[in-house]
Scaffold this motif. Structure first.
Motif, mmCIF file in Angstrom:
data_model
loop_
_atom_site.group_PDB
_atom_site.id
_atom_site.type_symbol
_atom_site.label_atom_id
_atom_site.label_comp_id
_atom_site.label_asym_id
_atom_site.label_seq_id
_atom_site.Cartn_x
_atom_site.Cartn_y
_atom_site.Cartn_z
ATOM 1 N N SER A 81 0.826 -1.211 0.000
ATOM 2 C CA SER A 81 0.000 0.000 0.000
ATOM 3 C C SER A 81 0.857 1.257 0.000
ATOM 4 C CB SER A 81 -0.926 0.021 1.221
ATOM 5 O OG SER A 81 -1.841 -1.018 1.164
ATOM 6 N N VAL A 82 1.925 1.240 0.793
ATOM 7 C CA VAL A 82 2.826 2.387 0.844
ATOM 8 C C VAL A 82 3.466 2.607 -0.522
ATOM 9 C CG1 VAL A 82 4.966 3.285 1.846
ATOM 10 C CG2 VAL A 82 3.263 2.225 3.315
ATOM 11 N N VAL A 83 3.924 1.525 -1.158
ATOM 12 C CA VAL A 83 4.557 1.644 -2.475
ATOM 13 C C VAL A 83 3.558 2.157 -3.505
ATOM 14 C CG1 VAL A 83 5.580 0.317 -4.365
ATOM 15 C CG2 VAL A 83 6.354 -0.050 -2.033
ATOM 16 N N GLY A 84 2.331 1.648 -3.478
ATOM 17 C CA GLY A 84 1.302 2.112 -4.410
ATOM 18 C C GLY A 84 0.975 3.586 -4.220
ATOM 19 N N ASN A 85 0.799 4.008 -2.962
ATOM 20 C CA ASN A 85 0.509 5.420 -2.673
ATOM 21 C C ASN A 85 1.681 6.312 -3.053
ATOM 22 O OD1 ASN A 85 -2.002 4.747 -1.646
ATOM 23 N ND2 ASN A 85 -1.293 4.710 0.473
ATOM 24 N N LEU A 86 2.880 5.864 -2.769
ATOM 25 C CA LEU A 86 4.081 6.635 -3.077
ATOM 26 C C LEU A 86 4.245 6.812 -4.581
ATOM 27 C CD1 LEU A 86 6.665 8.030 -2.223
ATOM 28 C CD2 LEU A 86 7.701 5.801 -1.890
ATOM 29 N N THR A 87 4.061 5.733 -5.321
ATOM 30 C CA THR A 87 4.164 5.788 -6.777
ATOM 31 C C THR A 87 3.132 6.747 -7.358
ATOM 32 O OG1 THR A 87 4.980 3.524 -6.828
ATOM 33 C CG2 THR A 87 4.117 4.397 -8.880
ATOM 34 N N SER A 88 1.903 6.640 -6.892
ATOM 35 C CA SER A 88 0.839 7.526 -7.383
ATOM 36 C C SER A 88 1.109 8.983 -7.058
ATOM 37 C CB SER A 88 -0.510 7.119 -6.792
ATOM 38 O OG SER A 88 -0.867 5.841 -7.210
ATOM 39 N N ALA A 89 1.564 9.244 -5.836
ATOM 40 C CA ALA A 89 1.812 10.625 -5.411
ATOM 41 C C ALA A 89 2.934 11.264 -6.229
ATOM 42 C CB ALA A 89 2.156 10.663 -3.925
ATOM 43 N N VAL A 90 4.002 10.517 -6.465
ATOM 44 C CA VAL A 90 5.137 11.061 -7.225
ATOM 45 C C VAL A 90 4.720 11.309 -8.676
ATOM 46 C CG1 VAL A 90 7.449 10.547 -8.104
ATOM 47 C CG2 VAL A 90 6.903 10.130 -5.707
ATOM 48 N N LYS A 91 4.026 10.349 -9.287
ATOM 49 C CA LYS A 91 3.575 10.527 -10.673
ATOM 50 C C LYS A 91 2.643 11.730 -10.794
ATOM 51 C CE LYS A 91 3.941 5.852 -12.499
ATOM 52 N NZ LYS A 91 3.222 4.751 -13.168
ATOM 53 N N PHE A 92 1.720 11.872 -9.841
ATOM 54 C CA PHE A 92 0.773 12.985 -9.871
ATOM 55 C C PHE A 92 1.497 14.323 -9.767
ATOM 56 C CE2 PHE A 92 -1.929 16.040 -7.619
ATOM 57 C CZ PHE A 92 -2.996 16.121 -8.497
ATOM 58 N N LEU A 93 2.421 14.441 -8.816
ATOM 59 C CA LEU A 93 3.133 15.709 -8.628
ATOM 60 C C LEU A 93 3.999 16.052 -9.833
ATOM 61 C CD1 LEU A 93 3.426 17.922 -6.468
ATOM 62 C CD2 LEU A 93 5.549 16.820 -5.821
ATOM 63 N N LEU A 94 4.675 15.062 -10.402
ATOM 64 C CA LEU A 94 5.511 15.328 -11.572
ATOM 65 C C LEU A 94 4.669 15.711 -12.786
ATOM 66 C CD1 LEU A 94 8.257 12.561 -11.294
ATOM 67 C CD2 LEU A 94 8.425 14.984 -10.711
ATOM 68 N N LYS A 95 3.470 15.168 -12.890
ATOM 69 C CA LYS A 95 2.586 15.546 -13.993
ATOM 70 C C LYS A 95 2.047 16.959 -13.791
ATOM 71 C CE LYS A 95 -1.175 14.117 -16.904
ATOM 72 N NZ LYS A 95 -0.572 14.619 -18.113
ATOM 73 N N GLN A 96 1.651 17.282 -12.568
ATOM 74 C CA GLN A 96 1.062 18.589 -12.278
ATOM 75 C C GLN A 96 2.077 19.723 -12.385
ATOM 76 O OE1 GLN A 96 -2.272 17.561 -12.564
ATOM 77 N NE2 GLN A 96 -2.461 19.371 -11.337
ATOM 78 N N ILE A 97 3.239 19.527 -11.818
ATOM 79 C CA ILE A 97 4.201 20.631 -11.731
ATOM 80 C C ILE A 97 5.189 20.635 -12.892
ATOM 81 C CG2 ILE A 97 6.068 21.610 -10.346
ATOM 82 C CD1 ILE A 97 4.503 20.814 -7.882
ATOM 83 N N ALA A 98 5.769 19.472 -13.200
ATOM 84 C CA ALA A 98 6.808 19.423 -14.230
ATOM 85 C C ALA A 98 6.261 19.031 -15.596
ATOM 86 C CB ALA A 98 7.910 18.448 -13.815
ATOM 87 N N GLU A 99 4.970 18.741 -15.677
ATOM 88 C CA GLU A 99 4.310 18.359 -16.929
ATOM 89 C C GLU A 99 4.977 17.160 -17.591
ATOM 90 O OE1 GLU A 99 3.804 21.773 -19.428
ATOM 91 O OE2 GLU A 99 2.685 22.856 -17.899
ATOM 92 N N LEU A 100 5.343 16.176 -16.778
ATOM 93 C CA LEU A 100 5.953 14.948 -17.277
ATOM 94 C C LEU A 100 4.875 13.880 -17.401
ATOM 95 C CD1 LEU A 100 9.129 14.961 -15.055
ATOM 96 C CD2 LEU A 100 9.021 15.410 -17.500
ATOM 97 N N ASP A 101 4.758 13.301 -18.584
ATOM 98 C CA ASP A 101 3.751 12.279 -18.818
ATOM 99 C C ASP A 101 4.312 10.897 -18.545
ATOM 100 O OD1 ASP A 101 1.701 14.019 -19.602
ATOM 101 O OD2 ASP A 101 2.516 14.137 -21.630
ATOM 102 N N ASN A 102 3.640 10.182 -17.668
ATOM 103 C CA ASN A 102 3.903 8.773 -17.392
ATOM 104 C C ASN A 102 5.359 8.445 -17.069
ATOM 105 O OD1 ASN A 102 3.037 6.190 -16.983
ATOM 106 N ND2 ASN A 102 3.203 5.598 -19.122
ATOM 107 N N PRO A 103 5.918 9.066 -16.038
ATOM 108 C CA PRO A 103 7.277 8.670 -15.646
ATOM 109 C C PRO A 103 7.255 7.290 -14.992
ATOM 110 C CG PRO A 103 6.387 10.210 -14.069
ATOM 111 C CD PRO A 103 5.375 10.105 -15.175
ATOM 112 N N GLU A 104 8.360 6.581 -15.100
ATOM 113 C CA GLU A 104 8.485 5.275 -14.444
ATOM 114 C C GLU A 104 9.016 5.526 -13.034
ATOM 115 O OE1 GLU A 104 11.042 1.160 -14.940
ATOM 116 O OE2 GLU A 104 11.014 2.603 -16.575
#
Length: 116
Positions: A81-104
């Motif tokens: 659960s922690v890994v899933g939440n962490l992955t989602s949070a990082v992807k969301f922030l990078l998309k919102q602020i840095a406009e990066l689509d689908n980072p791994e």
């Protein structure tokens, strides 16, 4: 007033690492980022002002961005659960602020810390 501005946006790897680190610290169960000493085989908890030492940012062979997070989590939490939440949070922030689509985003749990 918002609108589309023509041009390109370039974001440094250090900036991406900082954004990912701050997103990670906001996630439940994450104690902090870890600095791994490969020679000694020891992971050390990093202070909040040195987050980027626990994060590796690189481009993959197919041109995508890869963010490796080395974290220490609380003992007793559900790690998946922690890994899933962490992955989602990082992807969301990078998309919102840095406009990066689908980072791994890859999470490496380097240690557990007992709650006090």
């Amino acid at each position: 007033m918002s609108g589309v501005v023509p041009g390109t946006l370039k974001v440094s790897n250090d900036c991406i690492a900082d954004l990912a680190g701050y997103a990670a610290l906001e996630c439940y169960g994450v104690v902090g980022m870890a600095d791994v000493d490969e020679q000694k085989g020891v992971a050390q908890l990093l202070p909040a002002n040195r987050l980027r030492r626990g994060i590796d940012v690189a481009a993959t062979d197919d041109g995508r961005l890869r963010v490796d997070l080395h974290v220490i989590v609380e003992q007793g939490v559900n790690m998946s659960s922690v890994v899933g939440n962490l992955t989602s949070a990082v992807k969301f922030l990078l998309k919102q602020i840095a406009e990066l689509d689908n980072p791994e985003v890859v999470v490496h749990i380097e240690g557990l810390r007992a709650t006090r």
